[in-house]
Motif scaffolding. Structure first.
Motif, mmCIF file in Angstrom:
data_model
loop_
_atom_site.group_PDB
_atom_site.id
_atom_site.type_symbol
_atom_site.label_atom_id
_atom_site.label_comp_id
_atom_site.label_asym_id
_atom_site.label_seq_id
_atom_site.Cartn_x
_atom_site.Cartn_y
_atom_site.Cartn_z
ATOM 1 N N ALA A 36 16.278 15.993 11.011
ATOM 2 C CA ALA A 36 17.556 16.090 11.715
ATOM 3 C C ALA A 36 17.318 16.760 13.062
ATOM 4 O O ALA A 36 16.652 17.795 13.143
ATOM 5 N N ILE A 37 17.858 16.141 14.114
ATOM 6 C CA ILE A 37 17.694 16.628 15.482
ATOM 7 C C ILE A 37 19.083 16.921 16.050
ATOM 8 O O ILE A 37 19.995 16.116 15.911
ATOM 9 N N LYS A 38 19.219 18.050 16.717
ATOM 10 C CA LYS A 38 20.505 18.433 17.316
ATOM 11 C C LYS A 38 20.860 17.490 18.467
ATOM 12 O O LYS A 38 19.990 16.818 19.027
ATOM 13 N N SER A 39 22.139 17.474 18.836
ATOM 14 C CA SER A 39 22.594 16.587 19.918
ATOM 15 C C SER A 39 21.943 16.918 21.257
ATOM 16 O O SER A 39 21.880 16.078 22.147
ATOM 17 N N ASN A 40 21.405 18.134 21.415
ATOM 18 C CA ASN A 40 20.691 18.492 22.652
ATOM 19 C C ASN A 40 19.213 18.098 22.589
ATOM 20 O O ASN A 40 18.418 18.516 23.417
ATOM 21 N N HIS A 41 18.851 17.287 21.570
ATOM 22 C CA HIS A 41 17.510 16.726 21.367
ATOM 23 C C HIS A 41 16.471 17.765 20.943
ATOM 24 O O HIS A 41 15.275 17.535 21.078
ATOM 25 N N LEU A 42 16.922 18.896 20.420
ATOM 26 C CA LEU A 42 16.009 19.927 19.933
ATOM 27 C C LEU A 42 15.996 19.953 18.415
ATOM 28 O O LEU A 42 16.995 19.665 17.762
ATOM 29 N N SER A 43 14.845 20.329 17.865
ATOM 30 C CA SER A 43 14.729 20.498 16.417
ATOM 31 C C SER A 43 15.447 21.774 15.992
ATOM 32 O O SER A 43 15.596 22.706 16.770
ATOM 33 N N PHE A 44 15.851 21.796 14.727
ATOM 34 C CA PHE A 44 16.342 23.045 14.157
ATOM 35 C C PHE A 44 15.163 23.982 13.984
ATOM 36 O O PHE A 44 14.022 23.550 13.912
ATOM 37 N N LYS A 45 15.431 25.270 13.926
ATOM 38 C CA LYS A 45 14.384 26.260 13.665
ATOM 39 C C LYS A 45 14.809 27.061 12.460
ATOM 40 O O LYS A 45 15.822 27.746 12.531
ATOM 41 N N PRO A 46 14.106 26.969 11.323
ATOM 42 C CA PRO A 46 12.953 26.088 11.106
ATOM 43 C C PRO A 46 13.389 24.622 11.075
ATOM 44 O O PRO A 46 14.571 24.322 10.938
ATOM 45 N N LYS A 47 12.397 23.736 11.195
ATOM 46 C CA LYS A 47 12.683 22.300 11.220
ATOM 47 C C LYS A 47 13.439 21.888 9.967
ATOM 48 O O LYS A 47 13.193 22.398 8.877
ATOM 49 N N LEU A 48 14.343 20.951 10.152
ATOM 50 C CA LEU A 48 15.150 20.409 9.067
ATOM 51 C C LEU A 48 14.596 19.020 8.757
ATOM 52 O O LEU A 48 15.022 18.022 9.329
ATOM 53 N N ASN A 49 13.569 18.978 7.890
ATOM 54 C CA ASN A 49 12.901 17.707 7.624
ATOM 55 C C ASN A 49 12.481 17.600 6.166
ATOM 56 O O ASN A 49 12.485 18.581 5.438
ATOM 57 N N GLN A 50 12.139 16.387 5.770
ATOM 58 C CA GLN A 50 11.604 16.136 4.432
ATOM 59 C C GLN A 50 10.695 14.919 4.508
ATOM 60 O O GLN A 50 10.937 13.992 5.281
ATOM 61 N N THR A 51 9.666 14.934 3.671
ATOM 62 C CA THR A 51 8.708 13.834 3.597
ATOM 63 C C THR A 51 8.589 13.362 2.156
ATOM 64 O O THR A 51 8.565 14.186 1.238
ATOM 65 N N VAL A 52 8.546 12.051 1.971
ATOM 66 C CA VAL A 52 8.270 11.464 0.659
ATOM 67 C C VAL A 52 7.175 10.417 0.824
ATOM 68 O O VAL A 52 7.012 9.837 1.890
ATOM 69 N N SER A 53 6.460 10.198 -0.251
ATOM 70 C CA SER A 53 5.443 9.146 -0.287
ATOM 71 C C SER A 53 5.929 8.070 -1.240
ATOM 72 O O SER A 53 6.587 8.359 -2.238
ATOM 73 N N PHE A 54 5.602 6.817 -0.921
ATOM 74 C CA PHE A 54 5.932 5.715 -1.815
ATOM 75 C C PHE A 54 4.898 4.617 -1.634
ATOM 76 O O PHE A 54 4.135 4.614 -0.664
ATOM 77 N N GLY B 49 0.805 -1.217 0.000
ATOM 78 C CA GLY B 49 0.000 0.000 0.000
ATOM 79 C C GLY B 49 0.835 1.262 0.000
ATOM 80 O O GLY B 49 2.044 1.232 -0.197
ATOM 81 N N SER B 50 0.166 2.378 0.220
ATOM 82 C CA SER B 50 0.811 3.692 0.221
ATOM 83 C C SER B 50 1.440 3.976 1.575
ATOM 84 O O SER B 50 0.881 3.620 2.618
ATOM 85 N N HIS B 51 2.606 4.635 1.528
ATOM 86 C CA HIS B 51 3.337 4.956 2.750
ATOM 87 C C HIS B 51 3.855 6.382 2.688
ATOM 88 O O HIS B 51 4.116 6.915 1.609
ATOM 89 N N LYS B 52 4.017 6.966 3.871
ATOM 90 C CA LYS B 52 4.555 8.318 4.004
ATOM 91 C C LYS B 52 5.747 8.244 4.947
ATOM 92 O O LYS B 52 5.618 7.818 6.094
ATOM 93 N N LEU B 53 6.929 8.646 4.449
ATOM 94 C CA LEU B 53 8.168 8.607 5.215
ATOM 95 C C LEU B 53 8.622 10.032 5.493
ATOM 96 O O LEU B 53 8.722 10.845 4.576
ATOM 97 N N THR B 54 8.902 10.336 6.760
ATOM 98 C CA THR B 54 9.417 11.650 7.140
ATOM 99 C C THR B 54 10.705 11.471 7.915
ATOM 100 O O THR B 54 10.780 10.628 8.822
#
Length: 120
Positions: free
Chosen positions: A89-107, A81-86
């Motif tokens: 990247a999380i900093k070593s202090n467990h915080l997100s970058f601002k703005p978030k450093l992310n990407q999503t793909v569907s397959f 079936g269809s899937h969404k992968l996100t």
């Protein structure tokens, strides 16, 4: 199919994250997929880690798989079936970058048809 993470250090630039595999809207045959991505100016395992979500609308740290090394990450036992992968990247202090450093793909994954032959 074996792919490797590619990491680039370029000084004090803002890190960038790009999913290389799977590509958006890719169709795979089988229940396994290798995740490959590029992170510039970020060393996975030293500067932080990558959170991975598959088919999860609640993207919080507690619901993520963590990638903490610079090697391939393989997902197994995918249902057809269809899937969404996100990835994020999380900093070593467990915080997100601002703005978030992310990407999503569907397959889409398609499991091969199994034919059975019955003896007469």
């Amino acid at each position: 199919m074996t792919e490797r993470f590619i990491l680039m250090k370029e000084g004090n630039e803002v890190p960038q994250l790009k999913i290389i595999s799977p590509v958006d809207n890719q169709t795979i045959l089988g229940d396994k997929i290798t995740i490959s991505f590029i992170v510039s100016d970020f060393n996975v395992g030293q500067d932080g880690y990558i959170n991975l979500w598959l088919d999860n609308p609640i993207q919080e740290a507690s619901t993520a798989a963590k990638i903490t090394s610079q090697f391939d990450y393989t997902l197994s036992d995918l249902p057809s079936g269809s899937h969404k992968l996100t990835l994020e990247a999380i900093k070593s202090n467990h915080l997100s970058f601002k703005p978030k450093l992310n990407q999503t793909v569907s397959f889409t994954s398609i499991l091969p048809q199994v034919s059975t032959v019955t003896a007469i």
